[in-house]
Every structure is written in structure tokens, then in C-alpha cells.
Design a protein around this motif. Structure first.
Motif, short mmCIF file in Angstrom:
data_model
loop_
_atom_site.label_atom_id
_atom_site.label_comp_id
_atom_site.label_asym_id
_atom_site.label_seq_id
_atom_site.Cartn_x
_atom_site.Cartn_y
_atom_site.Cartn_z
N ILE A 48 -78.13 -58.78 -2.99
CA ILE A 48 -78.58 -59.51 -1.80
C ILE A 48 -78.30 -60.99 -1.98
O ILE A 48 -78.39 -61.52 -3.08
N CYS A 49 -77.92 -61.65 -0.91
CA CYS A 49 -77.65 -63.10 -0.95
C CYS A 49 -78.98 -63.84 -1.02
O CYS A 49 -79.87 -63.61 -0.19
N ALA A 50 -79.12 -64.71 -2.00
CA ALA A 50 -80.36 -65.46 -2.18
C ALA A 50 -80.59 -66.50 -1.09
O ALA A 50 -81.70 -66.97 -0.93
N LYS A 51 -79.56 -66.83 -0.33
CA LYS A 51 -79.70 -67.87 0.69
C LYS A 51 -79.93 -67.29 2.08
O LYS A 51 -80.88 -67.66 2.75
N CYS A 52 -79.05 -66.38 2.50
CA CYS A 52 -79.17 -65.86 3.88
C CYS A 52 -79.84 -64.50 3.95
O CYS A 52 -80.19 -64.04 5.03
N GLY A 53 -80.02 -63.84 2.80
CA GLY A 53 -80.70 -62.56 2.77
C GLY A 53 -79.85 -61.36 3.15
O GLY A 53 -80.37 -60.26 3.26
N ARG A 54 -78.57 -61.55 3.31
CA ARG A 54 -77.68 -60.44 3.66
C ARG A 54 -77.66 -59.44 2.51
O ARG A 54 -77.53 -59.81 1.35
N GLU A 55 -77.78 -58.15 2.84
CA GLU A 55 -77.74 -57.10 1.83
C GLU A 55 -76.33 -56.53 1.75
O GLU A 55 -75.62 -56.45 2.74
N PHE A 56 -75.95 -56.12 0.54
CA PHE A 56 -74.60 -55.63 0.29
C PHE A 56 -74.64 -54.21 -0.22
O PHE A 56 -75.64 -53.77 -0.81
N ASP A 57 -73.55 -53.48 0.03
CA ASP A 57 -73.39 -52.15 -0.52
C ASP A 57 -72.06 -52.11 -1.26
O ASP A 57 -71.37 -53.13 -1.37
N LEU A 58 -71.70 -50.95 -1.75
CA LEU A 58 -70.50 -50.83 -2.58
C LEU A 58 -69.23 -51.25 -1.84
O LEU A 58 -68.30 -51.78 -2.43
N ASP A 59 -69.19 -51.03 -0.51
CA ASP A 59 -67.99 -51.36 0.27
C ASP A 59 -67.74 -52.85 0.39
O ASP A 59 -66.60 -53.30 0.48
N ASN A 60 -68.81 -53.65 0.42
CA ASN A 60 -68.62 -55.09 0.61
C ASN A 60 -69.19 -55.93 -0.54
O ASN A 60 -69.36 -57.14 -0.41
N LEU A 61 -69.45 -55.30 -1.66
CA LEU A 61 -70.02 -56.01 -2.81
C LEU A 61 -69.11 -57.12 -3.32
O LEU A 61 -69.59 -58.11 -3.88
N HIS A 62 -67.81 -57.00 -3.08
CA HIS A 62 -66.87 -58.05 -3.52
C HIS A 62 -67.13 -59.39 -2.82
O HIS A 62 -66.66 -60.42 -3.26
N LEU A 63 -67.89 -59.37 -1.73
CA LEU A 63 -68.22 -60.60 -1.01
C LEU A 63 -69.45 -61.31 -1.58
O LEU A 63 -69.81 -62.38 -1.12
N LEU A 64 -70.09 -60.70 -2.57
CA LEU A 64 -71.25 -61.31 -3.20
C LEU A 64 -70.82 -61.97 -4.51
O LEU A 64 -70.22 -61.33 -5.37
N THR A 65 -71.08 -63.25 -4.63
CA THR A 65 -70.63 -64.02 -5.79
C THR A 65 -71.83 -64.55 -6.57
O THR A 65 -72.96 -64.51 -6.09
N VAL A 66 -71.56 -65.04 -7.77
CA VAL A 66 -72.61 -65.63 -8.60
C VAL A 66 -72.43 -67.14 -8.60
O VAL A 66 -71.36 -67.65 -8.93
N HIS A 67 -73.48 -67.84 -8.21
CA HIS A 67 -73.47 -69.30 -8.19
C HIS A 67 -74.24 -69.80 -9.41
O HIS A 67 -75.34 -69.32 -9.70
N HIS A 68 -73.64 -70.72 -10.16
CA HIS A 68 -74.32 -71.35 -11.29
C HIS A 68 -75.11 -72.54 -10.75
O HIS A 68 -74.52 -73.51 -10.25
N LYS A 69 -76.40 -72.47 -10.85
CA LYS A 69 -77.27 -73.50 -10.26
C LYS A 69 -76.98 -74.89 -10.79
O LYS A 69 -77.01 -75.86 -10.04
N ASP A 70 -76.71 -75.00 -12.10
CA ASP A 70 -76.47 -76.32 -12.67
C ASP A 70 -74.99 -76.69 -12.68
O ASP A 70 -74.61 -77.76 -13.14
N GLY A 71 -74.13 -75.80 -12.17
CA GLY A 71 -72.70 -76.09 -12.09
C GLY A 71 -71.94 -75.83 -13.38
O GLY A 71 -70.72 -75.95 -13.42
#
Length: 111
Positions: A48-71
């Protein structure tokens, strides 16, 4: 005064393909395994996206990324405290905010 010329070093003898493959195998064996923080973050934080709350499944999981909070992409604590899962749109927005802020503030450091 005439320029001096140094003799050239002899060209190295070409290795056989088998020798080259063995060298590559040894080099790869000595490398540290890549840190797969994405898989760990998905397990810890869910699909799930921590910002917009969009939920993902196996078909679209490639659209979910990992953001490093401190860069810092090299700082990957096992508890996941430096990560948040963001969809590609929110991740892009997160990174463009600092660029826009620098522009609007007339940040001289970027020049």
C-alpha cells in the motif's frame, strides 16, 4: 632539445575465454550480495502507498516503490525505519517537492 621517447610496455597476452570466465567468476564471488531492501520493505509495510493509500496487487506491484526517508540509499536498517512504500506518482511528487522548494526559495547551492 629533442623529445625523449619512452619504450612502450609490452601488450598483455590475450587470455583464453575459459581464463577470462574464471577471472569473472572469482570477481563475482568476492562481491557483496545486493541488499534487496524492496522485498523487505514490502513485507514490513505491506502493498500500500504510504501517502495516497492506494492498494496494490501482483499485477501492478511494479508501480510500488521504496522511498528512503533520509535520502541515503545505503542506509537500510532491518526494522525498515528509513523506508516508506510509495506509488510511482507519490514518489515522483516527493522528490519534485524539494526541487520546487529550492527553486522558489532561490537556493544558491544548486548553481
Amino acid at each position: 632539445m629533442a623529445p625523449s621517447f619512452r619504450p612502450r610496455a609490452p601488450k598483455p597476452v590475450a587470455k583464453t575465454q575459459e581464463e577470462a570466465d574464471e577471472i569473472i567468476r572469482k570477481m563475482k564471488a568476492g562481491q557483496k550480495a545486493p541488499d534487496n531492501y524492496r522485498e523487505r520493505s514490502l513485507k514490513l509495510h505491506g502493498w500500500i502507498c504510504a501517502k495516497c493509500g492506494r492498494e496494490f496487487d501482483l499485477d501492478n506491484l511494479h508501480l510500488l516503490t521504496v522511498h528512503h526517508k533520509d535520502g541515503n540509499h545505503n542506509y537500510n536498517p532491518p526494522d525498515g525505519s528509513n523506508w516508506e512504500n510509495l506509488c510511482v506518482y507519490c514518489h515522483d511528487d516527493e522528490h519534485s517537492r524539494s526541487i520546487l522548494a529550492d527553486y522558489l526559495q532561490g537556493d544558491k547551492r544548486k548553481k
